[in-house]
Motif scaffolding. Structure first.
Motif, mmCIF file in Angstrom:
data_model
loop_
_atom_site.group_PDB
_atom_site.id
_atom_site.type_symbol
_atom_site.label_atom_id
_atom_site.label_comp_id
_atom_site.label_asym_id
_atom_site.label_seq_id
_atom_site.Cartn_x
_atom_site.Cartn_y
_atom_site.Cartn_z
ATOM 1 N N ARG A 43 0.849 -1.210 0.000
ATOM 2 C CA ARG A 43 0.000 0.000 0.000
ATOM 3 C C ARG A 43 0.867 1.237 0.000
ATOM 4 O O ARG A 43 2.072 1.180 0.242
ATOM 5 N N GLU A 44 0.244 2.373 -0.272
ATOM 6 C CA GLU A 44 0.947 3.647 -0.226
ATOM 7 C C GLU A 44 1.240 4.008 1.221
ATOM 8 O O GLU A 44 0.501 3.577 2.107
ATOM 9 N N PRO A 45 2.260 4.798 1.522
ATOM 10 C CA PRO A 45 3.256 5.284 0.563
ATOM 11 C C PRO A 45 4.288 4.210 0.202
ATOM 12 O O PRO A 45 4.388 3.218 0.913
ATOM 13 N N TYR A 46 5.020 4.460 -0.864
ATOM 14 C CA TYR A 46 6.056 3.531 -1.327
ATOM 15 C C TYR A 46 5.482 2.172 -1.713
ATOM 16 O O TYR A 46 6.127 1.146 -1.523
ATOM 17 N N LYS A 47 4.249 2.149 -2.232
ATOM 18 C CA LYS A 47 3.645 0.880 -2.643
ATOM 19 C C LYS A 47 4.553 0.166 -3.651
ATOM 20 O O LYS A 47 5.030 0.788 -4.602
ATOM 21 N N GLY A 48 4.785 -1.114 -3.425
ATOM 22 C CA GLY A 48 5.607 -1.904 -4.334
ATOM 23 C C GLY A 48 7.090 -1.862 -4.037
ATOM 24 O O GLY A 48 7.865 -2.635 -4.594
ATOM 25 N N VAL A 49 7.498 -0.982 -3.129
ATOM 26 C CA VAL A 49 8.915 -0.855 -2.800
ATOM 27 C C VAL A 49 9.267 -1.816 -1.660
ATOM 28 O O VAL A 49 8.450 -2.046 -0.758
#
Lengths: 221, 221
Positions: A29-35
């Motif tokens: 999820r956000e923030p930094y989703k996928g990181v």
DNA sequence: TTAATAGTGTCTGTTAGACAGTATGGG
DNA sequence: CCCATACTGTCTAACAGACACTATTAA
């Protein structure tokens, strides 16, 4: 009352081929989703008994790993570390044997060598660095490295763990004297390390009373 | 998002007549109004740069003491420690010379010997015990006790501080060797301890680079 | 000079590390 | 047998503590 975001983060460390690795999780999820970031999450006031419980819950939910050796590391805080606002993260260090992570085999968990340049969101790089420095420091005078091994292990295995953490060779005789001095190990009779064309090593395990409690040396290794 | 109360507490320690004392402050509001407790307060998201800043601010506002040696101790949390709800307290340990407290002379601040049975609200007893244990432990292998003295001091004074914290006599020759090994002191030339009918002791002070940074020993005292 | 504490040289016991030996497995 | 690694006995070097000696002040 000023609004402060309250989270926990876990630095889950293990040794892979004599190198310290940290567990990173792709954020969903956000923030930094996928990181890739440290496993972490909000404290749930209705269900968590304290921050430690929150850390254990987060680790279980996000990585499938249950009841590792866990100790509080430090608390990181400030207005800039999380884009959502002024935040507090109570960071914990978890130590497990490599096999525990492999058995959990969580698809989103990736192990990363801590000696590589890691690019992490939030202030997670600083948290990892703090955890690694603390682990290496405590390895000089405590039984902490034991938690990076499984339930039973040999003294040569344990010495290699200490040497990997301290990044220097240790005198074998002194090492064994120190382990005897700490008096935290008991031999597992009859069981020996399988393997090579040589004398097998005696297996040991942590005495039950030291499974969750560190043992300290008067004078380091 | 679950509501979590976010506070800081400061364990302000000093040595009075070779005994560790902790600063307690009469609480000026509920809960526990009028009861002696650790100086503490809420984090102010608009003004505090981080939790450490909050601890420094709280200490300045509540005791008049500015910029002491301050280090993060641990974070205490749970639903029961504060009657107002699920709370987190980021606890800091502050070390100052006795004179600093006397000069601040804050009317609501009372010093209490940590060896006496203290009855404190919240989980402040546990916080104090943790701080004292950490200080005593670090005194075995670091320069931490220096911060309980003023800007300059003699080696015999410093040895008495170490002995008070460790509760055991220390060999004079070894102690001096260790202080030399830590290499954190510089002599203050020409200045000697005034006083008795005997040879005066050389004055030392922390080298500037170690005013805020601990020095560690490879092998303890 | 004496008393009192600061500071140091040196001896000794303890502890850590080097090294070499024995122990025990497989091939 | 040989090799490889586990374990151990023992010598040596480094370090910590005991003790005594000198240094320096006030009375």
């Amino acid at each position: 009352m000023d609004q402060v975001i309250c989270t926990v983060d876990v630095v889950l460390l293990t040794l892979k081929e004599q190198r310290l690795n940290v567990a990173l999780l792709k954020r969903d999820r956000e923030p930094y989703k996928g990181v890739a970031a440290l496993p972490g999450g909000f404290i749930h006031a209705e269900e968590d008994g304290d921050a430690r419980d929150a850390a254990l819950r987060v680790l279980r939910e996000k990585t499938g790993i249950d009841a590792p050796y866990l100790e509080q590391l430090a608390t990181f805080s400030g207005p800039a570390r999380d884009p959502r606002g002024w935040s507090v993260s109570i960071a914990y260090t978890a130590l497990v044997h490599d096999e525990v992570i492999e058995k959990a085999a969580h698809p989103d968990v990736k192990m990363a060598c801590v000696d590589r340049k890691l690019s992490l969101p939030f202030d997670h790089k600083a948290i990892v660095d703090t955890a690694v420095a603390r682990l290496r420091s405590k390895s000089q005078y405590s039984s902490l490295p034991c938690y990076l091994l499984g339930a039973s292990f040999t003294l040569p295995q344990l010495q290699r763990v200490y040497e990997a953490l301290l990044a220097e060779p240790i005198n074998k005789v002194s090492f064994r004297r120190k382990m005897t001095e700490m008096a935290m190990l008991e031999s597992v009779d009859g069981e020996m390390e399988a393997g090579g064309a040589h004398r097998p090593a005696q297996l040991y395990r942590l005495k039950p009373e030291y499974r969750d409690q560190l043992r300290l040396l008067e004078r380091g290794l």
